[in-house]
Design a protein around this motif. Structure first.
Motif, mmCIF file in Angstrom:
data_model
loop_
_atom_site.group_PDB
_atom_site.id
_atom_site.type_symbol
_atom_site.label_atom_id
_atom_site.label_comp_id
_atom_site.label_asym_id
_atom_site.label_seq_id
_atom_site.Cartn_x
_atom_site.Cartn_y
_atom_site.Cartn_z
ATOM 1 N N HIS A 64 10.559 -57.611 86.349
ATOM 2 C CA HIS A 64 11.799 -57.974 87.036
ATOM 3 C C HIS A 64 13.005 -58.158 86.107
ATOM 4 C CE1 HIS A 64 14.006 -59.286 90.549
ATOM 5 N NE2 HIS A 64 14.263 -60.476 90.056
ATOM 6 N N PHE A 120 5.127 -50.576 87.678
ATOM 7 C CA PHE A 120 6.539 -50.290 87.922
ATOM 8 C C PHE A 120 6.718 -49.798 89.369
ATOM 9 C CE2 PHE A 120 10.318 -47.355 87.331
ATOM 10 C CZ PHE A 120 11.242 -48.340 87.043
ATOM 11 N N TYR A 133 6.020 -52.746 91.750
ATOM 12 C CA TYR A 133 7.172 -53.649 91.741
ATOM 13 C C TYR A 133 8.221 -53.179 92.728
ATOM 14 C CZ TYR A 133 11.668 -55.525 90.190
ATOM 15 O OH TYR A 133 12.909 -56.096 90.155
ATOM 16 N N TRP A 134 8.523 -51.907 92.712
ATOM 17 C CA TRP A 134 9.573 -51.384 93.586
ATOM 18 C C TRP A 134 9.155 -51.357 95.043
ATOM 19 C CZ3 TRP A 134 14.470 -51.422 92.854
ATOM 20 C CH2 TRP A 134 14.960 -51.428 91.532
ATOM 21 N N MET A 152 9.766 -54.860 96.068
ATOM 22 C CA MET A 152 11.195 -55.145 96.130
ATOM 23 C C MET A 152 11.834 -54.585 97.392
ATOM 24 S SD MET A 152 12.671 -57.024 93.812
ATOM 25 C CE MET A 152 14.329 -56.538 93.325
ATOM 26 N N LYS A 153 11.330 -53.481 97.868
ATOM 27 C CA LYS A 153 11.908 -52.866 99.067
ATOM 28 C C LYS A 153 11.913 -53.817 100.249
ATOM 29 C CE LYS A 153 11.447 -47.948 98.181
ATOM 30 N NZ LYS A 153 10.285 -47.280 97.577
ATOM 31 N N ALA A 154 10.937 -54.714 100.276
ATOM 32 C CA ALA A 154 10.878 -55.682 101.373
ATOM 33 C C ALA A 154 12.071 -56.635 101.340
ATOM 34 C CB ALA A 154 9.578 -56.469 101.301
#
Lengths: 102, 102
Positions: A18, A89, A92-93, A96-98
Motif C-alpha cells: 500500500h 500486487f 492488492y488491486w 482496492m477496487k472494493a
DNA sequence: ATAATAGGTTTGTGGTAAAAACTGGTTTTT
DNA sequence: AAAAACCAGTTTTTACCACAAACCTATTAT
C-alpha cells in the motif's frame, strides 16, 4: 451497497504494498525488463536511504528479488519482482477496487 | 512505460485519503444517504477511539461534514461527504490508476 | 588531488495508526 | 433502585514507520 460488502475491507489491504513508493516500485517492476538501484533512484526522486529501506522491506517480505554483482570492480544491484510479488500486487488491486468509486 | 510517466507519481497520492479506514469511510459516504457514528462503527469494525480520530481527520481537512443533533435527549451524529471530499476522492483514484497494473 | 559515482547503513525526527481507558450522560434491563 | 448497556466521543499510551541527513567503503573520472 450492503454492510457485508464493505465490512472489514480495509483489513484486506496489504500495508507493505500500500505504501506509495513501494507501489511505484512494484508497478515499474511488473513491466520493466531490468531495473537497478540508480534507475529507481532517479525515476522515483527519493533519497538513497529511503529507497534502500523500501527495497529492503520488499525483499524481506518476498515481493522482490535482489541480484548483486560486480561490473568490473563496480558494484551493481538489480531487482526483479517475484512470482509472489506479482500475485500480491494483483491481489492488492483486486481488494482496492472494493474501495474505488463505481 | 517511460521514466517521466512514473516519475514522482507517489507524491501525488493524497495521504489523508490513502489510509484504508478513511478510504472505506469515503467510499461509504459516496453512496449512502445517511450515515451515523454507530453505523460506521459496526460496519468497519474498528474501535471508537480509532474511528473518532479518522473522522476528525476527515473533518478538519474538509472532506466530510459533521452534523450533531439531539434526538430527544440522546446525541446523534451523522456525516456526509463534502463537494471537496467527493472531488478529492475522485482525484485520488485517478492518480492511483497510474500505479495499477494495466 | 579532488570530485563524483555506486550502493548502501546508521541515526534522528516527526507523524500516525490503533488500542485501552476514561468521560458524562441516557436508556434499558433486572 | 441498581446494574448493565448505549451514545459519542476524548485522552493517554504504545509502537511502528516514512523520510531526510549524515556517514561509509570503494572505484572511476577529471
Amino acid at each position: 451497497m450492503s454492510k457485508k460488502q464493505v465490512n472489514q475491507i480495509h483489513n484486506s489491504i496489504n500495508r507493505v504494498v500500500h505504501e506509495p513508493v513501494r507501489l511505484a516500485i512494484l508497478k515499474i517492476l511488473t513491466s520493466a525488463k531490468e531495473v537497478d538501484f540508480n534507475f529507481l533512484l532517479t525515476t522515483l526522486g527519493v533519497t538513497k536511504g529511503n529507497l534502500a529501506t523500501h527495497i529492503n522491506k520488499l525483499e524481506t517480505t518476498g515481493l522482490i528479488e535482489v541480484k548483486k554483482e560486480f561490473r568490473g570492480k563496480v558494484p551493481h544491484t538489480s531487482y526483479k519482482i517475484t512470482k509472489t510479488g506479482r500475485r500480491q500486487f494483483q491481489k492488492y488491486w483486486e481488494n482496492m477496487k472494493a474501495l474505488a468509486p463505481e
